[in-house]
Design a protein around this motif. Structure first.
Motif, PDB file in Angstrom:
ATOM      1  N   VAL A   1       7.384   0.620   6.990  1.00  0.00           N
ATOM      2  CA  VAL A   1       7.933   0.824   5.592  1.00  0.00           C
ATOM      3  C   VAL A   1       7.743   2.460   5.414  1.00  0.00           C
ATOM      4  O   VAL A   1       8.726   2.977   4.756  1.00  0.00           O
TER       5      VAL A   1
ATOM      6  N   ARG B   1      10.977   5.117   4.848  1.00  0.00           N
ATOM      7  CA  ARG B   1      11.163   5.903   3.550  1.00  0.00           C
ATOM      8  C   ARG B   1      11.127   7.181   3.985  1.00  0.00           C
ATOM      9  O   ARG B   1      11.986   7.894   3.265  1.00  0.00           O
ATOM     10  N   ARG B   2      10.413   7.697   4.965  1.00  0.00           N
ATOM     11  CA  ARG B   2      10.594   9.181   5.484  1.00  0.00           C
ATOM     12  C   ARG B   2      12.017   9.500   6.131  1.00  0.00           C
ATOM     13  O   ARG B   2      12.440  10.471   5.675  1.00  0.00           O
TER      14      ARG B   2
END
Length: 333
Positions: free
Chosen positions: A254, A258-259
């Protein structure tokens, strides 16, 4: 609240705030001169502002807005430099960068408030409600400080965005002084959202500021100044200062996703800036258009985005709290 740290930062911010006031004065003189010699494009659209002496509070309000954006740019640059892996050639220690970041953040909040306060004073002076001073004060307060209270022209969106930036800057900027109560992880999770304040400030000023009714190098320069911010944000995402946040440090799927989404957003932002400079079209004010750019954003859209932002902040805090509790349990075991 860490009052000692706040008092120390306020004292350290005095030279910074003094420089901000000097630059604000220079910007005010520049805007005043443009009105006086008839070169102000704002006056071309709003000829009732042609008397610079009568509307000096409005032009001073605009000057504080521009210096506020400049200081927002400065503190954002310092914050990103601090949160990324420091390069070897950095001439000052990281602790000094952090101190400068905190001081310029306090100055930025003060400049934003001064910008709003002078607009309030100008609205009190020019409002004619027929209800005397109490009516003028109340109407000016609603139009200036109540989100969505300004109900005409581009101000319906511009002032709403500006107020959201101000009201987010205060808690997010001052959260540092509550970090002992919040916890380090929760504070860091909240502080990352301060980038939204900068985005709103750029949106408010470059697309809706009444002194951006011009083409050429001034607008291009303002847009090009966003490229260093995006470059530092890219460096922050690829090489964070904290080793535990770097790629290859055991990040969860996750976190990696997200990055990756953040990296894509930065690249798209850089492409948008380059397009605005090359094409000369950024969706903001355009010369010769009496009413400026059409309002293709509604208040409902802005409030919807605010709700999404609030939900994201709550989720970030809850996740940070869960990690904090897990760390405490592991240390206790």
């Amino acid at each position: 609240m860490d009052r000692a740290a706040l008092r120390g930062d306020l004292r350290a911010a005095v030279p910074d705030a003094t420089a901000a006031l000097v630059i604000t004065g220079a910007i005010f003189a520049f805007l005043y001169y443009r009105v006086a010699d008839g070169s102000s494009a704002t006056v071309a659209v709003m000829p009732d502002l042609a008397d610079a002496g009568a509307y000096w509070m409005y032009w001073l309000c605009q000057a504080f807005g521009w210096s506020g954006l400049l200081w927002a740019w400065l503190t954002t640059m310092l914050g990103l430099m601090r949160s990324a892996k420091p390069p070897r050639w950095l001439p000052v220690p990281v602790s000094r960068l952090e101190r400068w970041h905190r001081c310029t953040s306090l100055t930025t909040i003060a400049l934003m408030f001064a910008h709003a306060a002078l607009f309030f004073a100008e609205r009190v002076r020019t409002n004619k409600t027929g209800a005397g001073w109490p009516g003028n004060l109340w109407r000016a307060f609603v139009e200036t400080f109540v989100p969505g209270g300004y109900a005409s022209g581009t101000g319906k969106i511009a002032i709403l965005i500006g107020l959201l930036a101000l009201y987010l800057a205060i808690p997010l900027g001052l959260a540092y002084y509550f970090r002992a109560r919040l916890g380090a992880r929760i504070w860091r999770a909240l502080h990352r959202f301060v980038l939204v304040v900068y985005v709103l400030s750029v949106w408010h000023t470059l697309l809706y500021g009444t002194n951006v009714w011009f083409d050429g190098w001034p607008r291009d320069t303002l847009w090009l100044l966003q490229l260093p911010v995006l470059g530092l944000l890219l460096a922050r995402l690829l090489t964070p200062a904290r080793p535990a946040e770097r790629f290859g440090a055991g990040l969860s799927p996750v976190a990696v996703l997200r990055r990756a989404a953040a990296l894509l957003a930065v690249l798209l932002g850089a492409a948008a800036v380059v397009y605005a400079v090359v094409s000369g079209s950024d969706g903001g004010r355009t010369p010769g258009a009496h009413h400026g750019a059409p309002l293709n954003v509604t208040q409902a859209m802005v409030w919807g985005g605010t709700a999404v932002l609030a939900a994201a902040a709550v989720v970030a805090v809850l996740l940070a709290r869960r990690v904090e509790r897990a760390a405490v349990l592991r240390s206790g075991a």
